[in-house]
Design a protein around this motif. Structure first.
Motif, PDB file in Angstrom:
ATOM      1  N   PRO A  17       1.116  -0.808   0.458  1.00  0.00           N
ATOM      2  CA  PRO A  17      -0.425  -0.009  -0.326  1.00  0.00           C
ATOM      3  C   PRO A  17       0.433   1.172   0.190  1.00  0.00           C
ATOM      4  N   ALA A  18       0.018   2.212  -0.719  1.00  0.00           N
ATOM      5  CA  ALA A  18       1.055   3.797  -0.431  1.00  0.00           C
ATOM      6  C   ALA A  18       0.614   4.350   0.901  1.00  0.00           C
ATOM      7  N   VAL A  19      -0.374   3.951   1.720  1.00  0.00           N
ATOM      8  CA  VAL A  19      -1.024   4.475   3.155  1.00  0.00           C
ATOM      9  C   VAL A  19      -1.153   4.020   4.210  1.00  0.00           C
ATOM     10  N   ASP A  43      -4.475   1.090   2.270  1.00  0.00           N
ATOM     11  CA  ASP A  43      -5.144   2.119   1.165  1.00  0.00           C
ATOM     12  C   ASP A  43      -3.957   2.515   0.110  1.00  0.00           C
ATOM     13  N   GLY A  44      -4.187   1.647  -1.366  1.00  0.00           N
ATOM     14  CA  GLY A  44      -3.128   2.143  -2.556  1.00  0.00           C
ATOM     15  C   GLY A  44      -2.526   1.374  -2.418  1.00  0.00           C
ATOM     16  N   THR A  89      -4.213   6.060  -4.271  1.00  0.00           N
ATOM     17  CA  THR A  89      -4.685   6.120  -2.867  1.00  0.00           C
ATOM     18  C   THR A  89      -5.681   6.491  -3.925  1.00  0.00           C
ATOM     19  N   LEU A  93      -3.599  14.024  -0.075  1.00  0.00           N
ATOM     20  CA  LEU A  93      -2.867  13.647   0.159  1.00  0.00           C
ATOM     21  C   LEU A  93      -1.631  14.258   0.464  1.00  0.00           C
TER      22      LEU A  93
END
Length: 486
Positions: free
Chosen positions: A408-410, A417-418, A429, A434
């Motif tokens: 994930p990104a986050v 998420d993402g 995301t 952001l």
């Protein structure tokens, strides 16, 4: 103030983008600084930039900004009816923060009687909770073809005896014709509600305008409450307007970011922090021109993901993005942009048009299926891999699934998420906002290739802009007289 009139003032405009939202925000901040318990209100808004409220709904971003000006958390009562266009003749209809249906213009015209009931419920709640309400109209009250069943301008003001000030943009030219013509299009009852005028975005020698002001006051019998100068450098959320092809670059800009302008682009305010950043040259690029050389491409939100992806492909941007990546560039997808970056987009229920499945850009190994229940929530978490704090919101109808989401990104409070690619070139995301947190902004710019990236506090810039705007209104306008509080 007459006992039949509420403690409120409605800001209407001669045209769209005359400055209604800005004047309303400045007035909200001015009254708030005076200790007035003030709230914003827009009966009906048409915009693709929206915000998530404290009560878990969706309203226009302009009203969220006005709530900030009042020192309040945004609430669905501040914008009870929101229309999000998904075609030239249709829109998603959102009432009290919840999406009800997609309607064509004629169907919505018939629905306005029901929508007016929702507007009045919110109006009654706000006028009982607050000392004063700043109301914003939509478009222009001179649109006589829309007068029947109008709920956005005089159709709201007249039954509620809400006094009106009309704003005109002198920078467009023809300001006196705009004001007199607008007044002439109103009925006698409607004209009786108009207290006067505000002239917006003036440049030059004010003395050269006075003869025109005097003529306008003699012609209409109404005062010009003030002339506001052209204020540049305000960092305020835009309702919808985008300046394509215009660089934000300052002298110190070292990173170039390009955002393609989709036909149904939404929540482009996600990049407001980058537009304000002194080290960033941000460009909103029209699709009918080639992708400019840049370090980072941001695929923004979209109200019609399959349609906007088709437009991207039709102009050859899919191959140009692939070339950008081959030369080491970065790509970030946000919300609809994230969905485009996957393998497939499925819309089995026809939520954005005819039921269909289309191939995505295949930059990530996940698929997205649109579902009728819209995800609306304020979120908090930390950016990967550095752990910088992130706070934003989600507004989307799709559910994404696939192996790429395992990286994930986050990390959010409710889960990951993402996605991030193994080579570090791609990120996606669902989180809007952001770049708004200073440390997250600096980390993302460093990921995009900016050495010694500086943090930027967008919230502080917005607060300073609201104060600057209120200072301007107070210097140029007798606020108490205009609001009927003198």
């Amino acid at each position: 103030m007459s006992a039949t009139m509420p403690n409120a003032l409605m800001i209407q405009g001669t045209t769209s983008d005359a400055g209604k939202s800005t004047v309303a925000a400045g007035l909200c901040r001015s009254l708030h600084r005076r200790g007035v318990r003030v709230a914003p209100f827009k009966p009906q808004n048409m915009a693709l930039n929206s915000a998530v409220t404290a009560d878990g709904g969706e309203i226009g971003r302009a009203q969220a900004l006005q709530a900030q000006a009042c020192g309040l958390a945004p609430h669905t009562d501040m914008n009870p009816v929101l229309l999000k266009p998904n075609s030239d003749t249709g829109a998603q209809v959102i009432v009290h923060g919840r999406a009800l249906a997609n309607m064509e213009a004629r169907a919505y015209h018939d629905y306005k009687r029901v929508a007016m009931e929702a507007v009045m419920q919110s109006w009654r709640r706000l006028t009982t909770q607050y000392d004063f309400v700043v109301v914003e109209g939509a478009g222009s009250p001179a649109e006589i073809n829309l007068r029947d069943r109008d709920i956005a301008n005089m159709g709201f003001a007249l039954p509620n005896r809400c006094p009106v000030v009309i704003v005109a943009d002198i920078d467009r030219g023809g300001v006196f014709a705009h004001l007199v013509g607008t007044l002439d299009c109103l009925s006698d009852e409607e004209r009786a509600l108009v207290r006067g005028f505000v002239i917006n975005r003036f440049r030059g020698d004010r003395a050269l305008l006075r003869s025109g002001e005097d003529w306008l006051e003699r012609r209409t019998g109404l005062p010009v409450f003030g002339v506001l100068p052209m204020l540049k450098g305000l960092h305020l959320d835009a309702e919808d307007a985008i300046q394509t092809g215009q660089s934000s670059a300052g002298q110190g800009a070292r990173l170039r970011v390009v955002v393609p302008v989709f036909p149904r682009i939404s929540n482009h305010t996600d990049v407001d922090a980058l537009r304000a950043h002194p080290q960033v040259d941000l460009l909103f690029a029209p699709l009918d021109r080639p992708l400019p050389a840049c370090d980072l491409v941001i695929l923004p939100g979209s109200k019609s993901v399959q349609g906007d992806l088709a437009a991207l492909r039709a102009h050859g941007w899919d191959t140009q993005i692939a070339r950008h990546l081959r030369y080491g560039g970065r790509v970030l997808g946000i919300c609809g942009g994230m969905q485009m970056m996957g393998r497939m987009l499925h819309d089995p229920l026809g939520l954005e048009g005819a039921p269909a499945s289309v191939a995505g850009l295949a930059l990530f190994d996940y698929d997205t299926t649109l579902a009728p229940e819209k995800q609306l929530r304020v979120v908090e978490g930390r950016l990967r891999p550095g752990g910088q704090p992130v706070r934003g919101y989600e507004i989307h109808m799709g559910v994404s699934t696939g192996p790429a989401l395992a990286q994930p990104a986050v990390d959010l409070a409710h889960g990951p998420d993402g996605a991030r690619s193994a080579d570090g070139q791609l990120m996606a995301t669902y989180v809007h906002g952001l770049f708004d947190a200073p440390d997250a902004c600096a980390a993302l710019l460093a990921w995009a290739g900016l050495e010694q990236a500086q943090p930027l506090d967008l919230a502080a810039l917005r607060e300073a802009s609201l104060d600057r705007l209120a200072d301007c209104l107070e210097a140029e306008i007798d606020i108490d007289r205009m609001c009927g509080r003198a």
